[in-house]
Design an enzyme around this catalytic site. Structure first.
Site, mmCIF file in Angstrom:
data_model
loop_
_atom_site.group_PDB
_atom_site.id
_atom_site.type_symbol
_atom_site.label_atom_id
_atom_site.label_comp_id
_atom_site.label_asym_id
_atom_site.label_seq_id
_atom_site.Cartn_x
_atom_site.Cartn_y
_atom_site.Cartn_z
ATOM 1 C CB CYS A 84 -0.825 -0.191 1.301
ATOM 2 S SG CYS A 84 -1.979 1.330 1.600
ATOM 3 C CB CYS A 87 1.660 3.627 6.188
ATOM 4 S SG CYS A 87 0.148 4.608 7.230
ATOM 5 C CB CYS A 165 -7.367 1.132 7.238
ATOM 6 S SG CYS A 165 -5.679 2.861 6.880
ATOM 7 C CD GLN A 289 -5.972 19.928 9.999
ATOM 8 O OE1 GLN A 289 -5.562 18.482 9.289
ATOM 9 N NE2 GLN A 289 -5.569 21.554 10.245
ATOM 10 C CD GLU A 339 -11.024 28.818 2.376
ATOM 11 O OE1 GLU A 339 -10.661 28.655 0.957
ATOM 12 O OE2 GLU A 339 -10.088 28.780 2.777
ATOM 13 C CB CYS A 414 -0.061 21.481 5.371
ATOM 14 S SG CYS A 414 -0.020 21.446 4.374
#
Length: 458
Positions: A84, A87, A165, A289, A339, A414
């Site tokens: 996968c 991760c 998961c 989030q 925004e 981020c």
């Protein structure tokens, strides 16, 4: 001048020592100064590899065997980790993950921001770095005669089918398993990317940890959903806590998950969740989030850096559905949020009303256009908070902030690379970066968020 050939060849097997990790989590080895990137290898390890690709300045290897293991190597608990692409660093113990992420931020602060002496604090991690994601977006496909749903394999669009998961909340797993099974039983065709045929494209699950509420979103190619009533009935029967079943229609040939049309098939338009006693209404396409526990820590650090006394006017650029704005409003005189996404501003206003917060004003538009307009109206910020997407702040916004000269800027990022780039511009514009605190929002992956505190040079 003839280019020098790499010192290694494709398909060659080598024994190398891993010196470092890339920002994508691959081990770095050197052969006569030539860099080789090897996924799943850790610093300090001696490994056997096969060279799979060579370029002029670097190449890629596949890990064959670990001869000398790192003390930080662990057995990944996920059975599909090595297939996968979700991760990247489950094979690394958590303390080493945090140290690696702190180093990532330190490296770009020196190399990109040219601020090697700015303190980068230890990463704020999780007590339990598993089962933290409150949102699952799972592609669906037809492979080898069967409907599958899972995550994409590394660097491909081939889906690795999965039953669970372990970085998702279990409630999301139940949604995926239920929808997948119902689609098979009802013979609802999976979307096929190459032919642009089929019905079910993605399964999206959202979970409110503090409320236990679940939203199920079926992303389909067309508005017509075969066996719709049976589908709805099956989801209601098998998914505990479901309060909303939504269909989103996306009929374009695209990798983007959502289309423009969203219809509620059953239940509510929203589910609710809370962060630090602030309640949020979350729609199918709202940005919220995915790790509320760490979001609380991230925003608390941003609030600490804002250093509010109750008298300040604060501008929150890239405010989304008002998550940071409402945190700030509890300590500020007034908060102005801007925004570009109209639906997000609608949600922000709703969330302010939901929490009986009256000292927050929200506007739709590009921050670099709206903020100067506020300035012309006599609205000057003492503090500006930015939380931009991965590409960082628009340069026009950075220039606007420099011209407005707020006493403080709090930068929530981020992407450490674009954070460092933007800090350099702000430093050149008269600001001083006091410190940076990374926050681990996404354990088991290479991603790291960070909050930077800046003050104007007096």
């Amino acid at each position: 001048m003839k280019k020098q050939a790499p010192p290694v060849q494709k398909n060659e097997t080598l024994t190398v020592t891993i010196e470092d990790l890339t920002h994508e989590g691959a081990g770095v080895a050197k052969v006569n100064g030539y860099a080789l990137f090897i996924p799943q290898a850790l610093p300090g390890e001696t490994v056997d590899i096969k060279v799979v690709k060579t370029k002029a300045g670097y190449g890629y290897g596949r890990l064959l065997q670990v001869q000398t293991k790192s003390e930080h190597r662990v057995e990944p608990p996920c059975p599909i980790f090595y297939k996968c692409g979700g991760c990247q660093i489950q094979h690394m113990d958590y303390s080493a993950q945090l140290a690696y992420k702190q180093k990532q931020v330190k490296d770009v602060m020196g190399r990109v921001a040219k601020l090697p002496d700015v303190p980068v604090r230890p990463v704020i991690g999780m007590d339990d770095p598993w089962r933290y994601r409150n949102k699952s977006q799972v592609p669906v496909a037809f492979q080898k005669g069967d409907l599958v749903a899972g995550f994409y394999a590394k660097r491909s669009h081939s889906i690795v089918d999965m039953d669970q998961c372990i970085i998702q909340h279990k409630e999301n797993d139940i949604v995926v398993q239920t929808v997948k099974q119902l689609a098979k039983e009802l013979r609802i065709p999976a979307y096929q990317e190459q032919s642009h045929q089929g019905v079910l494209r993605h399964i999206v699950a959202r979970y409110g940890k503090t409320t236990g509420q679940v939203m199920v979103v079926l992303v389909t190619k067309e508005k017509k959903l075969p066996h719709k009533e049976a589908f709805i009935s099956g989801i209601r029967k098998h998914v505990p806590g479901v309060v909303s079943i939504v269909q989103n229609i996306n009929n374009k040939r695209t990798n983007v998950i959502f289309g423009q049309q969203t219809d509620v098939l059953w239940g509510e338009h929203y589910l609710y969740d809370e962060i630090n006693s602030i309640r949020f209404a979350i729609s199918a396409r709202s940005f919220y989030q995915v790790n509320p526990e760490q979001t609380n820590r991230l925003y608390s650090k941003a609030l600490e850096y804002a250093d509010l006394t109750g008298n300040e006017t604060v501008i929150d650029a890239y405010c989304g559905i008002g998550t940071i704005s409402l945190f700030l409003a509890k300590k500020a005189c007034h908060v102005y949020g801007v925004e570009i996404v109209p639906e997000a501003i609608t949600d922000a206003k709703r969330n302010a009303k939901l929490n009986q917060i009256t000292n927050a004003t929200f506007a739709v538009g590009e921050a670099e256009e709206v903020i100067p307009r506020w300035h012309d109206q006599g609205i000057d910020a003492d503090v500006i908070v930015v939380d931009p997407p991965r590409k960082g702040c628009d340069e026009a916004l950075l220039r606007t902030m420099i011209e407005m000269k707020p006493k403080r800027i709090v930068y929530v990022s981020c992407n450490p690379g674009t954070l460092a780039r933007d800090l350099r511009i702000l430093e050149d514009g008269g600001y001083k970066t006091e410190e940076v605190t990374p926050v681990d929002m996404f354990p088991q992956t290479t991603h790291v968020e960070a909050v930077a505190s800046l003050v104007i040079n007096s």
